[in-house]
Design a protein around this motif. Structure first.
Motif, PDB file in Angstrom:
ATOM      1  N   HIS A  84      30.379  53.133  45.989  1.00  0.00           N
ATOM      2  CA  HIS A  84      30.408  52.059  46.986  1.00  0.00           C
ATOM      3  C   HIS A  84      30.550  50.678  46.349  1.00  0.00           C
ATOM      4  O   HIS A  84      30.512  49.673  47.044  1.00  0.00           O
ATOM      5  N   PHE A  85      30.692  50.645  45.054  1.00  0.00           N
ATOM      6  CA  PHE A  85      30.838  49.367  44.368  1.00  0.00           C
ATOM      7  C   PHE A  85      32.314  49.136  44.090  1.00  0.00           C
ATOM      8  O   PHE A  85      32.953  49.878  43.372  1.00  0.00           O
ATOM      9  N   GLY A  86      32.864  48.133  44.672  1.00  0.00           N
ATOM     10  CA  GLY A  86      34.259  47.778  44.451  1.00  0.00           C
ATOM     11  C   GLY A  86      34.494  46.425  45.091  1.00  0.00           C
ATOM     12  O   GLY A  86      34.223  46.237  46.274  1.00  0.00           O
ATOM     13  N   LEU A  87      34.927  45.480  44.288  1.00  0.00           N
ATOM     14  CA  LEU A  87      35.157  44.130  44.783  1.00  0.00           C
ATOM     15  C   LEU A  87      36.599  43.732  44.501  1.00  0.00           C
ATOM     16  O   LEU A  87      37.229  44.227  43.573  1.00  0.00           O
ATOM     17  N   SER A  88      37.085  42.819  45.280  1.00  0.00           N
ATOM     18  CA  SER A  88      38.439  42.313  45.097  1.00  0.00           C
ATOM     19  C   SER A  88      38.538  41.557  43.778  1.00  0.00           C
ATOM     20  O   SER A  88      37.757  40.646  43.510  1.00  0.00           O
ATOM     21  N   CYS A  89      39.488  41.935  42.959  1.00  0.00           N
ATOM     22  CA  CYS A  89      39.712  41.221  41.692  1.00  0.00           C
ATOM     23  C   CYS A  89      40.082  39.765  41.968  1.00  0.00           C
ATOM     24  O   CYS A  89      39.672  38.870  41.246  1.00  0.00           O
ATOM     25  N   PHE A  90      40.850  39.542  43.031  1.00  0.00           N
ATOM     26  CA  PHE A  90      41.227  38.176  43.390  1.00  0.00           C
ATOM     27  C   PHE A  90      39.988  37.352  43.737  1.00  0.00           C
ATOM     28  O   PHE A  90      39.843  36.219  43.300  1.00  0.00           O
ATOM     29  N   PHE A  91      39.091  37.904  44.523  1.00  0.00           N
ATOM     30  CA  PHE A  91      37.876  37.192  44.919  1.00  0.00           C
ATOM     31  C   PHE A  91      37.034  36.825  43.689  1.00  0.00           C
ATOM     32  O   PHE A  91      36.593  35.698  43.537  1.00  0.00           O
ATOM     33  N   ILE A  92      36.845  37.781  42.802  1.00  0.00           N
ATOM     34  CA  ILE A  92      36.009  37.565  41.621  1.00  0.00           C
ATOM     35  C   ILE A  92      36.645  36.564  40.663  1.00  0.00           C
ATOM     36  O   ILE A  92      35.965  35.764  40.031  1.00  0.00           O
ATOM     37  N   SER A  93      37.960  36.579  40.576  1.00  0.00           N
ATOM     38  CA  SER A  93      38.655  35.783  39.569  1.00  0.00           C
ATOM     39  C   SER A  93      38.895  34.330  39.965  1.00  0.00           C
ATOM     40  O   SER A  93      39.521  33.589  39.225  1.00  0.00           O
TER      41      SER A  93
END
Length: 168
Positions: A84-93
Protein backbone atom coordinates in the motif's frame (compact mmCIF):
# COMPACT_ATOMS: atom_id res chain seq x y z
CA UNK A 1 20.30 10.88 16.36
CA UNK A 2 16.78 9.95 15.26
CA UNK A 3 16.51 12.94 12.93
CA UNK A 4 19.95 12.24 11.48
CA UNK A 5 19.00 8.61 10.82
CA UNK A 6 15.69 9.59 9.24
CA UNK A 7 17.26 12.17 6.92
CA UNK A 8 20.45 10.31 6.07
CA UNK A 9 19.05 6.77 5.76
CA UNK A 10 15.29 6.68 5.07
CA UNK A 11 14.95 10.01 3.28
CA UNK A 12 18.26 9.75 1.42
CA UNK A 13 17.46 6.31 -0.02
CA UNK A 14 13.97 7.47 -0.96
CA UNK A 15 15.37 10.59 -2.64
CA UNK A 16 17.96 8.59 -4.56
CA UNK A 17 15.23 6.24 -5.77
CA UNK A 18 12.62 8.85 -6.71
CA UNK A 19 14.76 10.95 -9.04
CA UNK A 20 16.22 7.90 -10.73
CA UNK A 21 12.68 6.65 -11.32
CA UNK A 22 11.37 10.06 -12.41
CA UNK A 23 13.98 10.55 -15.13
CA UNK A 24 13.39 6.94 -16.21
CA UNK A 25 9.69 7.58 -16.79
CA UNK A 26 8.38 5.62 -13.79
CA UNK A 27 5.56 7.68 -12.27
CA UNK A 28 5.04 5.88 -8.95
CA UNK A 29 7.41 4.60 -6.26
CA UNK A 30 5.44 1.35 -6.03
CA UNK A 31 7.24 0.28 -9.22
CA UNK A 32 10.49 -0.16 -7.27
CA UNK A 33 9.27 -3.45 -5.80
CA UNK A 34 9.13 -5.21 -9.16
CA UNK A 35 12.06 -3.45 -10.78
CA UNK A 36 15.14 -5.69 -11.10
CA UNK A 37 17.70 -2.97 -10.35
CA UNK A 38 16.26 -0.31 -8.05
CA UNK A 39 16.19 -2.23 -4.76
CA UNK A 40 19.69 -3.57 -5.41
CA UNK A 41 20.84 -0.01 -6.18
CA UNK A 42 19.45 1.20 -2.84
CA UNK A 43 21.13 -1.64 -0.95
CA UNK A 44 24.49 -0.90 -2.54
CA UNK A 45 24.08 2.85 -1.99
CA UNK A 46 23.31 2.24 1.68
CA UNK A 47 26.29 -0.08 2.15
CA UNK A 48 28.77 2.09 0.26
CA UNK A 49 27.78 5.63 1.27
CA UNK A 50 24.88 6.03 3.65
CA UNK A 51 25.67 3.58 6.44
CA UNK A 52 28.67 5.66 7.53
CA UNK A 53 26.21 7.97 9.30
CA UNK A 54 26.64 5.57 12.24
CA UNK A 55 30.06 7.18 12.83
CA UNK A 56 28.30 10.52 13.44
CA UNK A 57 25.75 9.36 16.02
CA UNK A 58 26.34 10.79 19.47
CA UNK A 59 25.93 9.42 22.96
CA UNK A 60 25.95 5.72 22.06
CA UNK A 61 28.63 3.13 21.43
CA UNK A 62 29.84 2.33 17.91
CA UNK A 63 28.11 -1.03 18.10
CA UNK A 64 24.80 0.57 19.15
CA UNK A 65 25.20 3.19 16.41
CA UNK A 66 25.74 0.57 13.73
CA UNK A 67 22.77 -1.44 15.01
CA UNK A 68 20.54 1.66 15.00
CA UNK A 69 21.65 2.57 11.48
CA UNK A 70 21.00 -0.94 10.19
CA UNK A 71 17.60 -1.10 11.94
CA UNK A 72 16.59 2.24 10.39
CA UNK A 73 17.55 1.02 6.92
CA UNK A 74 15.79 -2.34 7.29
CA UNK A 75 12.63 -0.68 8.65
CA UNK A 76 12.56 1.77 5.75
CA UNK A 77 13.05 -0.95 3.15
CA UNK A 78 10.13 -2.93 4.58
CA UNK A 79 7.94 0.17 4.43
CA UNK A 80 9.09 1.02 0.93
CA UNK A 81 8.06 -2.41 -0.34
CA UNK A 82 4.68 -2.53 1.41
CA UNK A 83 1.87 -3.16 -1.08
CA UNK A 84 0.00 0.00 0.00
CA UNK A 85 3.02 2.27 -0.08
CA UNK A 86 3.41 4.08 -3.36
CA UNK A 87 3.70 7.79 -3.99
CA UNK A 88 3.89 9.85 -7.14
CA UNK A 89 7.50 10.47 -8.13
CA UNK A 90 6.39 13.85 -9.50
CA UNK A 91 4.81 14.83 -6.17
CA UNK A 92 7.88 13.81 -4.16
CA UNK A 93 10.35 15.42 -6.55
CA UNK A 94 8.92 18.94 -6.35
CA UNK A 95 11.41 20.02 -3.67
CA UNK A 96 14.60 18.79 -5.32
CA UNK A 97 16.90 21.59 -4.18
CA UNK A 98 15.87 21.22 -0.53
CA UNK A 99 16.12 17.44 -0.69
CA UNK A 100 19.58 17.64 -2.17
CA UNK A 101 20.65 19.99 0.63
CA UNK A 102 19.27 18.05 3.59
CA UNK A 103 19.46 14.45 2.39
CA UNK A 104 22.30 13.79 -0.05
CA UNK A 105 24.84 16.58 0.45
CA UNK A 106 25.18 15.77 4.18
CA UNK A 107 26.03 12.19 3.18
CA UNK A 108 28.76 13.49 0.89
CA UNK A 109 30.02 15.84 3.58
CA UNK A 110 30.02 12.98 6.09
CA UNK A 111 32.16 10.83 3.80
CA UNK A 112 34.63 13.63 3.13
CA UNK A 113 34.97 14.48 6.83
CA UNK A 114 35.23 10.99 8.30
CA UNK A 115 38.21 10.02 10.45
CA UNK A 116 39.60 8.44 7.29
CA UNK A 117 37.99 10.56 4.54
CA UNK A 118 36.91 8.90 1.33
CA UNK A 119 35.23 9.93 -1.87
CA UNK A 120 31.55 9.23 -2.44
CA UNK A 121 30.89 6.20 -4.63
CA UNK A 122 29.59 6.32 -8.19
CA UNK A 123 26.21 5.29 -6.73
CA UNK A 124 25.93 8.50 -4.72
CA UNK A 125 27.21 10.48 -7.70
CA UNK A 126 24.44 8.86 -9.78
CA UNK A 127 21.82 9.86 -7.17
CA UNK A 128 22.96 13.48 -7.30
CA UNK A 129 23.22 13.47 -11.11
CA UNK A 130 19.67 12.06 -11.38
CA UNK A 131 18.42 14.96 -9.28
CA UNK A 132 20.34 17.49 -11.34
CA UNK A 133 19.06 15.94 -14.59
CA UNK A 134 15.51 16.12 -13.27
CA UNK A 135 15.94 19.83 -12.52
CA UNK A 136 17.54 20.65 -15.90
CA UNK A 137 14.97 21.09 -18.67
CA UNK A 138 15.90 20.56 -22.28
CA UNK A 139 14.56 22.56 -25.23
CA UNK A 140 12.37 19.67 -26.33
CA UNK A 141 10.59 19.57 -22.96
CA UNK A 142 9.82 23.26 -23.29
CA UNK A 143 7.53 22.75 -26.30
CA UNK A 144 4.09 24.14 -25.62
CA UNK A 145 5.38 25.92 -22.52
CA UNK A 146 6.66 29.40 -21.87
CA UNK A 147 10.43 28.94 -22.07
CA UNK A 148 11.02 32.55 -20.98
CA UNK A 149 9.36 31.77 -17.64
CA UNK A 150 11.26 28.50 -17.26
CA UNK A 151 8.14 26.35 -17.16
CA UNK A 152 8.60 22.90 -18.56
CA UNK A 153 6.25 20.08 -19.41
CA UNK A 154 6.51 16.47 -20.40
CA UNK A 155 9.52 14.26 -19.95
CA UNK A 156 13.07 15.39 -19.51
CA UNK A 157 14.54 13.74 -22.62
CA UNK A 158 13.58 14.05 -26.28
CA UNK A 159 13.40 10.27 -26.69
CA UNK A 160 10.30 10.15 -24.49
CA UNK A 161 6.83 11.24 -25.57
CA UNK A 162 6.07 14.82 -24.65
CA UNK A 163 2.85 13.86 -22.89
CA UNK A 164 3.64 12.67 -19.34
CA UNK A 165 2.38 9.23 -18.34
CA UNK A 166 0.64 10.64 -15.28
CA UNK A 167 -1.65 12.67 -17.55
CA UNK A 168 -2.72 9.72 -19.71
Amino acid sequence: NDVKLKLRIANATHTAMVYCMAVSGMPNTAACVEHPVILKYLELLYRSDLSCVSDELEGISKMEARAATEATYRDWMVRLQHRHFGLSCFFISQSAVQELGIRLLPAIDGLLNMGTPRSPSSLLAFAVSSMLRFMTPSKTTMLGCNAAEGKMGGYMDAERPLQPKWRR
